[in-house]
Design an enzyme around this catalytic site. Structure first.
Site, PDB file in Angstrom:
ATOM      1  N   GLU A 131      -3.391  -4.514  -4.191  1.00 29.19           N
ATOM      2  CA  GLU A 131      -4.591  -5.320  -4.474  1.00 29.19           C
ATOM      3  C   GLU A 131      -5.001  -5.327  -5.945  1.00 29.19           C
ATOM      4  OE1 GLU A 131      -7.702  -4.632  -1.629  1.00 29.19           O
ATOM      5  OE2 GLU A 131      -6.330  -4.724   0.064  1.00 29.19           O
ATOM      6  N   GLU A 242      -2.076  -3.830   5.997  1.00 30.37           N
ATOM      7  CA  GLU A 242      -3.304  -3.214   6.494  1.00 30.37           C
ATOM      8  C   GLU A 242      -4.046  -4.209   7.360  1.00 30.37           C
ATOM      9  OE1 GLU A 242      -6.292  -1.515   3.819  1.00 30.37           O
ATOM     10  OE2 GLU A 242      -4.699  -0.936   2.431  1.00 30.37           O
TER      11      GLU A 242
END
Ligand SMILES: *[C@@H]1O[C@H](CO)[C@@H](O)[C@H](O)[C@H]1NC(C)=O
Ligand SMILES: CC(=O)N[C@H]1CO[C@H](CO)[C@@H](O)[C@@H]1O
Length: 458
Positions: A131, A242
Site C-alpha cells: 500500500e 487481505e
C-alpha cells in the site's frame, strides 16, 4: 443458468490451475499487543493452529509484512524457520516505505544463505511493499501519510530484488506489489504494474461506510474492488492479499461485526476463492497477549490460542453460483462518486492496517498515520509521532477526519523505524493520543490499534 462470465472465468481458472492456490492468513511481526516481538515458537503455534483449524483444511500459507525479525536491524524473520518447521509457504514482504528497504534486502539475502532450499522452496511470492502507492497519493498525503513510496522507487526496489535473487534458488519466485484498487487504477502507477509478476489487492467492505455495506452487500463490494483491479492490470494475476469481516467491534454504517456475518463473508468471499485464487485472509487471530482490538477480525481465539474457530469454516454446501465467484472478471469499473469516496476511505483504513503491520520498520506510534517519526537509533531508543487523518473525499459523502497519536519504543533498540501507518476516516475530526508504539515490529495488533484509532475518529 450458470453460464455467467464470472463462472466461466472461474471454471477456466480451475481447469488451468496446475496446483492448488495458496491459502492462508496474514501475520504481523509482533504479538497483537503491538510490542512483543513474535519469536519462532510464536509463529509455530500460529502456523500449527492454521493447519489444524477445525472444519477447514489446507490453510498452509502465511503472508508476512516484513522480512526482518522484530527487535533486530536486519536479521531474517523467525517466521522463516517456523514455516520450515511447520511446512508453511510464505508470501514474503520487503517493507518499501521509509528507509527500511536496504535492511529488508539484507535480511532476504541472509535468509537465502542461512536456510537455503528449505526456505526458498516455500516462497509463494515476494512482495515489494504494501500500500505504498496509496500512502503516497494526494489523499494519503493530505491524511498525513508521508511515508509511502512513489512508483519509481518501487520499480527500483523491484529491480533490486530481482537482481538480488538472480542466480539464487529464489530466482523463479514471482515478484509483486500489494496496494489498494484505487492505486492500481491510477495510470501513473503503470510502471509498477509493468514490473510486477502478480498484483496484490487489499479490500474491506466493512470499512466502506459511505456505501450500503451491510453484510448482504459485502461480497458485491469486494468483487467490485477486485474487478476494478483486474481491469486495470491486464493479464497480471490478481492475488487477494487481505480481506475479512470482523467478529466483534464497532458497527460501520450498515456493517455489523459479529460471528454470523463473519461466517457469511467467509462463505461468500472466501469459499469461492479458496484453492482457486491465492488468498491470505485477515486474519487467523488478533488477540494474543490479551489484546482486545476493536474491531477484531480473528477467526480463532488468541488467548489462549485455539484451533476451534469462532464460526463454522466449512465451505461445503456453499453455492458455487455465488455472485462472489469472480476471481477474474471483466466487469466494468463504473462507479459512482460516492463509491469512489468510500472506497478511498476504506482503502485508507486498510492502508493503516498494513502500514501498521508493516513490521519491522514501520513505526506506528499510536497506530495512526504517518508523519515523520523522530529516530534516535544511536541512543537505542526510538520515538515516533503519528498523525492519522483521512478524507472521505469528493464531497459526496463523509468529510474528513484527523487525529494524532504518539508512541515510543524503548523495547527494541536496534531498529531504525522510519514511518508509520496511515489511517483514514470519513467523518469528523477527532484526536487520539496514545503511547502504543510498535515501532520496530508492526503487528496485527498494530493493525488493530490503527484501525481502532482510525475508527475512533469517526
Ligand atoms: C496517481 O499516482 C501517482 C503516482 O503514484 C501519484 O503521484 C498521483 O498523486 C496519483 N493520483 C491520485 C489521484 O491518486
Ligand atoms: C518518552 C515515553 O513516552 N516513554 C515511554 C515509552 O513507553 C514505555 C513503555 O510503555 C514507557 O515506560 C516510557 O515511559
Amino acid at each position: 443458468m450458470r453460464s455467467s462470465t464470472s463462472l466461466l472465468a472461474l471454471a477456466a481458472t480451475l481447469s488451468t490451475a496446475s496446483a492448488a492456490a495458496y491459502k492462508g492468513f496474514n501475520y504481523g511481526a509482533t504479538k497483537s499487543d503491538g510490542y512483543a516481538p513474535r519469536v519462532q515458537s510464536d509463529f509455530q503455534s500460529l502456523f500449527q493452529t492454521s493447519k489444524n483449524l477445525v472444519g477447514a483444511s489446507g490453510f498452509t500459507s502465511a503472508r508476512l509484512y516484513t522480512t526482518i525479525q522484530a527487535g533486530t536491524t536486519s536479521d531474517p524473520t523467525s517466521a522463516i524457520p517456523a514455516a520450515i518447521a511447520e511446512d508453511i509457504s510464505l508470501l514474503v514482504t520487503l517493507w518499501a516505505s521509509g528507509t527500511a528497504f536496504p535492511n529488508e534486502l539484507t535480511a532476504l539475502k541472509a535468509a537465502i544463505a542461512q536456510y537455503g532450499d528449505a526456505f526458498t522452496s516455500r516462497v509463494a511470492g515476494i512482495s515489494i511493499g504494501s500500500e505504498d502507492l496509496y500512502r503516497n497519493s494526494p489523499t494519503g498525503i493530505a491524511a498525513g501519510s508521508t511515508i509511502g513510496a512513489d512508483p519509481a522507487t518501487l520499480v527500483d526496489y523491484i529491480k533490486q530484488v530481482r537482481s538480488a535473487i538472480a542466480g539464487t534458488a529464489l530466482s523463479a519466485a514471482p515478484v509483486g506489489h500489494v496496494d489498494t484498487w484505487t492505486a492500481w487504477v491510477n495510470g501513473s502507477n503503470q510502471a509498477v504494474i509493468d514490473n510486477c509478476d502478480w498484483i496484490g489487492v487489499d479490500a474491506y467492505p466493512y470499512f466502506q461506510n459511505t456505501q450500503s455495506n451491510g453484510i448482504e452487500n459485502g461480497a458485491a463490494l469486494f468483487n467490485e474492488a477486485v474487478d476494478n483491479t483486474a481491469n486495470a492490470v491486464g493479464s497480471k494475476p490478481v492475488w487477494i492479499t487481505e480481506t475479512g469481516w470482523p467478529v466483534t467491534g464497532k458497527t460501520e454504517n450498515l456493517a455489523v461485526p459479529n460471528t454470523e456475518n463473519a461466517k457469511t463473508y467467509w462463505q461468500e468471499v472466501g469459499c469461492p476463492r479458496f484453492d482457486v485464487v491465492n488468498t491470505w485472509w485477515y486474519t487467523l487471530e488478533d488477540t494474543d497477549n490479551n489484546a482486545s482490538p476493536n474491531p477484531s477480525f480473528g477467526i480463532a481465539p488468541g488467548s489462549p490460542l485455539s484451533s476451534t474457530p469462532l464460526f463454522d469454516l466449512s465451505c461445503s454446501g456453499v453455492s458455487s453460483s455465488s455472485s462472489s465467484a469472480k476471481p477474474s472478471s471483466t466487469a466494468s469499473a463504473s462507479g459512482s462518486k460516492s463509491a469512489s469516496a468510500s472506497a478511498t476511505a476504506s482503502s485508507a483504513i486498510s492502508s493503516a492496517s498494513s502500514a501498521l503491520t508493516g513490521g519491522g520498520i514501520v513505526s506506528t506510534g499510536g497506530g495512526l498515520s504517518p508523519t515523520k517519526p523522530a529516530v534516535d537509533g544511536s541512543a537505542g531508543t526510538v520515538s515516533a509521532t503519528a498523525t492519522a487523518s483521512g478524507s472521505g473525499s469528493t464531497g459526496v459523502s463523509g468529510g474528513s477526519g484527523s487525529g494524532s497519536g504518539s508512541g515510543n519504543s524503548t523495547l527494541l533498540t536496534t531498529a531504525t523505524p522510519t514511518g508509520t501507518g496511515s489511517g483514514s476516516s470519513s467523518t469528523t475530526p477527532a484526536s487520539v493520543t496514545g503511547n502504543s508504539a510498535s515501532s520496530i515490529s508492526g503487528s496485527i495488533v498494530g493493525v488493530m490499534g490503527g484501525l481502532l484509532a482510525a475508527l475512533s475518529l469517526l
